[in-house]
Motif scaffolding. Structure first.
Motif, PDB file in Angstrom:
ATOM      1  N   PHE A 194      56.950  47.848  51.169  1.00  0.00           N
ATOM      2  CA  PHE A 194      57.162  46.830  49.797  1.00  0.00           C
ATOM      3  C   PHE A 194      57.018  45.985  49.069  1.00  0.00           C
ATOM      4  O   PHE A 194      56.459  45.753  48.411  1.00  0.00           O
ATOM      5  N   PHE A 195      56.565  44.688  50.626  1.00  0.00           N
ATOM      6  CA  PHE A 195      56.514  43.450  50.242  1.00  0.00           C
ATOM      7  C   PHE A 195      54.754  43.478  49.846  1.00  0.00           C
ATOM      8  O   PHE A 195      53.796  43.046  48.625  1.00  0.00           O
ATOM      9  N   VAL A 196      54.099  44.699  50.047  1.00  0.00           N
ATOM     10  CA  VAL A 196      52.714  44.820  50.597  1.00  0.00           C
ATOM     11  C   VAL A 196      52.279  45.167  49.072  1.00  0.00           C
ATOM     12  O   VAL A 196      51.199  45.051  48.108  1.00  0.00           O
ATOM     13  N   GLY A 197      53.136  46.273  49.373  1.00  0.00           N
ATOM     14  CA  GLY A 197      53.361  46.717  47.407  1.00  0.00           C
ATOM     15  C   GLY A 197      53.496  45.619  45.818  1.00  0.00           C
ATOM     16  O   GLY A 197      52.802  45.881  45.137  1.00  0.00           O
ATOM     17  N   VAL A 198      54.270  44.377  46.737  1.00  0.00           N
ATOM     18  CA  VAL A 198      54.446  43.778  45.468  1.00  0.00           C
ATOM     19  C   VAL A 198      53.448  42.682  45.471  1.00  0.00           C
ATOM     20  O   VAL A 198      52.734  42.392  44.582  1.00  0.00           O
ATOM     21  N   CYS A 199      52.779  42.669  46.571  1.00  0.00           N
ATOM     22  CA  CYS A 199      51.249  41.744  47.088  1.00  0.00           C
ATOM     23  C   CYS A 199      49.843  42.806  46.138  1.00  0.00           C
ATOM     24  O   CYS A 199      49.346  41.662  45.516  1.00  0.00           O
ATOM     25  N   ASN A 200      49.962  43.774  45.928  1.00  0.00           N
ATOM     26  CA  ASN A 200      49.223  44.545  44.917  1.00  0.00           C
ATOM     27  C   ASN A 200      49.948  44.811  43.712  1.00  0.00           C
ATOM     28  O   ASN A 200      48.756  44.393  42.708  1.00  0.00           O
ATOM     29  N   GLY A 201      50.867  44.355  43.367  1.00  0.00           N
ATOM     30  CA  GLY A 201      51.393  44.347  41.815  1.00  0.00           C
ATOM     31  C   GLY A 201      50.705  43.118  41.521  1.00  0.00           C
ATOM     32  O   GLY A 201      50.230  43.078  40.206  1.00  0.00           O
ATOM     33  N   VAL A 202      50.370  42.004  41.999  1.00  0.00           N
ATOM     34  CA  VAL A 202      50.404  40.358  41.826  1.00  0.00           C
ATOM     35  C   VAL A 202      48.279  40.360  41.362  1.00  0.00           C
ATOM     36  O   VAL A 202      48.381  40.456  40.624  1.00  0.00           O
ATOM     37  N   ILE A 203      48.333  41.053  42.117  1.00  0.00           N
ATOM     38  CA  ILE A 203      46.573  41.159  42.764  1.00  0.00           C
ATOM     39  C   ILE A 203      46.364  41.953  41.245  1.00  0.00           C
ATOM     40  O   ILE A 203      45.062  41.542  39.998  1.00  0.00           O
ATOM     41  N   TRP A 204      46.475  43.331  41.479  1.00  0.00           N
ATOM     42  CA  TRP A 204      46.419  43.795  40.564  1.00  0.00           C
ATOM     43  C   TRP A 204      46.197  43.706  39.012  1.00  0.00           C
ATOM     44  O   TRP A 204      45.696  44.311  37.975  1.00  0.00           O
ATOM     45  N   GLY A 205      47.560  43.099  38.654  1.00  0.00           N
ATOM     46  CA  GLY A 205      48.413  42.508  37.436  1.00  0.00           C
ATOM     47  C   GLY A 205      47.793  41.022  37.122  1.00  0.00           C
ATOM     48  O   GLY A 205      47.257  41.535  35.480  1.00  0.00           O
ATOM     49  N   PHE A 206      47.216  40.275  37.948  1.00  0.00           N
ATOM     50  CA  PHE A 206      46.451  39.144  37.321  1.00  0.00           C
ATOM     51  C   PHE A 206      45.286  38.254  37.901  1.00  0.00           C
ATOM     52  O   PHE A 206      44.821  37.609  37.169  1.00  0.00           O
ATOM     53  N   LEU A 207      44.794  39.044  39.038  1.00  0.00           N
ATOM     54  CA  LEU A 207      43.597  38.824  39.605  1.00  0.00           C
ATOM     55  C   LEU A 207      42.279  38.700  38.425  1.00  0.00           C
ATOM     56  O   LEU A 207      41.686  37.640  37.770  1.00  0.00           O
ATOM     57  N   ASN A 208      41.921  39.214  37.312  1.00  0.00           N
ATOM     58  CA  ASN A 208      40.991  39.270  37.061  1.00  0.00           C
ATOM     59  C   ASN A 208      41.170  38.668  35.639  1.00  0.00           C
ATOM     60  O   ASN A 208      40.433  37.695  34.824  1.00  0.00           O
ATOM     61  N   TRP A 209      42.421  38.365  35.623  1.00  0.00           N
ATOM     62  CA  TRP A 209      42.765  37.518  34.152  1.00  0.00           C
ATOM     63  C   TRP A 209      42.218  36.388  34.343  1.00  0.00           C
ATOM     64  O   TRP A 209      41.742  35.528  33.773  1.00  0.00           O
ATOM     65  N   HIS A 210      43.425  36.289  36.187  1.00  0.00           N
ATOM     66  CA  HIS A 210      42.602  34.356  36.444  1.00  0.00           C
ATOM     67  C   HIS A 210      40.764  34.369  36.409  1.00  0.00           C
ATOM     68  O   HIS A 210      40.857  32.925  35.771  1.00  0.00           O
ATOM     69  N   LEU A 211      40.068  35.484  36.952  1.00  0.00           N
ATOM     70  CA  LEU A 211      39.032  35.687  36.999  1.00  0.00           C
ATOM     71  C   LEU A 211      38.108  35.199  36.222  1.00  0.00           C
ATOM     72  O   LEU A 211      37.265  34.263  35.510  1.00  0.00           O
ATOM     73  N   GLU A 212      38.602  35.329  34.729  1.00  0.00           N
ATOM     74  CA  GLU A 212      38.091  35.215  33.284  1.00  0.00           C
ATOM     75  C   GLU A 212      38.855  34.206  32.945  1.00  0.00           C
ATOM     76  O   GLU A 212      37.435  33.243  32.267  1.00  0.00           O
ATOM     77  N   ASN A 213      39.979  33.323  33.510  1.00  0.00           N
ATOM     78  CA  ASN A 213      40.147  32.175  32.093  1.00  0.00           C
ATOM     79  C   ASN A 213      39.474  31.237  33.388  1.00  0.00           C
ATOM     80  O   ASN A 213      39.104  30.002  33.009  1.00  0.00           O
ATOM     81  N   ILE A 214      38.606  31.326  34.799  1.00  0.00           N
ATOM     82  CA  ILE A 214      37.691  30.631  35.017  1.00  0.00           C
ATOM     83  C   ILE A 214      35.941  30.190  34.973  1.00  0.00           C
ATOM     84  O   ILE A 214      35.630  30.265  35.684  1.00  0.00           O
ATOM     85  N   GLY A 215      36.108  32.187  34.057  1.00  0.00           N
ATOM     86  CA  GLY A 215      34.759  32.144  33.512  1.00  0.00           C
ATOM     87  C   GLY A 215      33.655  33.151  34.094  1.00  0.00           C
ATOM     88  O   GLY A 215      32.723  33.255  33.753  1.00  0.00           O
ATOM     89  N   ALA A 216      34.380  34.275  34.628  1.00  0.00           N
ATOM     90  CA  ALA A 216      33.420  35.208  35.197  1.00  0.00           C
ATOM     91  C   ALA A 216      33.633  36.132  33.390  1.00  0.00           C
ATOM     92  O   ALA A 216      34.652  36.687  32.679  1.00  0.00           O
TER      93      ALA A 216
END
Length: 278
Positions: A97-119
């Motif tokens: 369950f917790f690694v599912g939570v981790c995946n939800g965070v990464i898939w939901g917000f990693l790309n947004w974070h990368l774009e914010n830092i110039g990706a």
């Protein structure tokens, strides 16, 4: 990667209230997705299955001498379910369950974070390709690895992989450095998923595997990933993506410690299933 490159060419800058805002035409992704689904529908239409139209009316042949040996009453599903309500086996469901939570965070917000830092969208597409390739490779090699190091050890290493990923994501200043880290996606997703399925096969009788895999999907994708997207969104909105990733890195460490302690201290309950003599 192709879609990301196309979207990158559509970026335009508008000045709103004295602030430069960059816009990209993401409709392109949906148009291409629709086209791909159309091609998939056409190809799937021609799939042939063993029990197709030509076999629907054919009687099923069975060797009567082997019938009693091959057919056994299925154990009660609740017996298998209660097994995972024990502390020892239940800790596996909590961990997944917790690694599912981790995946939800990464898939939901990693790309947004990368774009914010110039990706660029091209870079994000490259990152997606790398983690998808790593997943495919891991699905091919995960079971030979599990035979060598065991399910528990692999699960511990997979959770450590999440800690490493969160720490790197929170520390990134150059978005290109995310590419080598995305190789761990195969280990943390495909590897852990394969380990959990393999572990289920050693615990749950074959007659109940479909039910338990359905429960596993619900715990991982439904409760886990959904909760991760919701919690990650709340934390990101109030504190930003970096704090979110650092927070989940710390939370993952605590989850790992609890999982290890539980596995070491909680005894395995005995599995009592009805056995039928042939």
């Amino acid at each position: 990667m192709i879609v990301g490159g196309i979207i990158s060419t559509t970026r335009i800058t508008h000045t709103i209230c004295g602030i430069d805002v960059i816009f990209s035409d993401y409709r392109i992704a949906f148009y291409i997705f629709t086209g791909c689904m159309g091609l998939t529908f056409i190809s799937a239409w021609f799939f042939e299955f063993e029990c197709g139209r030509e076999n629907r009316n054919k009687p099923v042949e069975m060797d009567e001498t082997e019938e009693n040996k091959r057919i056994k009453p299925a154990p009660d599903v609740l017996v298998a379910f209660r097994l995972f309500m024990s502390v020892h086996y239940g800790s596996w469901l909590v961990c997944i369950f917790f690694v599912g939570v981790c995946n939800g965070v990464i898939w939901g917000f990693l790309n947004w974070h990368l774009e914010n830092i110039g990706a660029s969208q091209f870079l994000i597409g490259c990152a997606v390709i790398i983690n998808n390739i790593s997943e495919v490779i891991m699905f091919f090699v995960v079971f030979p690895i599990l035979e060598r190091i065991g399910y528990f050890t692999f699960m511990v290493l997979g959770v450590i992989g999440y800690v490493a990923r969160f720490c790197v994501f929170a520390s990134l200043t150059n978005p290109w450095f995310v590419l080598p880290v995305e190789i761990l996606q195969g280990f943390t997703f495909a590897g852990i998923w394969g380990a959990m399925i393999g572990y289920l096969c050693t615990v749950i009788p074959g007659e109940n595997m479909a039910t338990m895999q359905g429960i596993l999907h619900g715990v991982y994708w439904g409760l886990g990933s959904g909760s991760g997207s919701m919690i990650g969104g709340i934390v990101t909105e109030h504190f930003g993506a970096r704090v979110t990733f650092w927070s989940f890195a710390v939370a993952t460490v605590f989850n790992l410690i609890i999982f290890v302690i539980t596995q070491k201290l909680a005894a395995k309950p005995k599995r009592k299933y009805e056995e039928i003599d042939n």
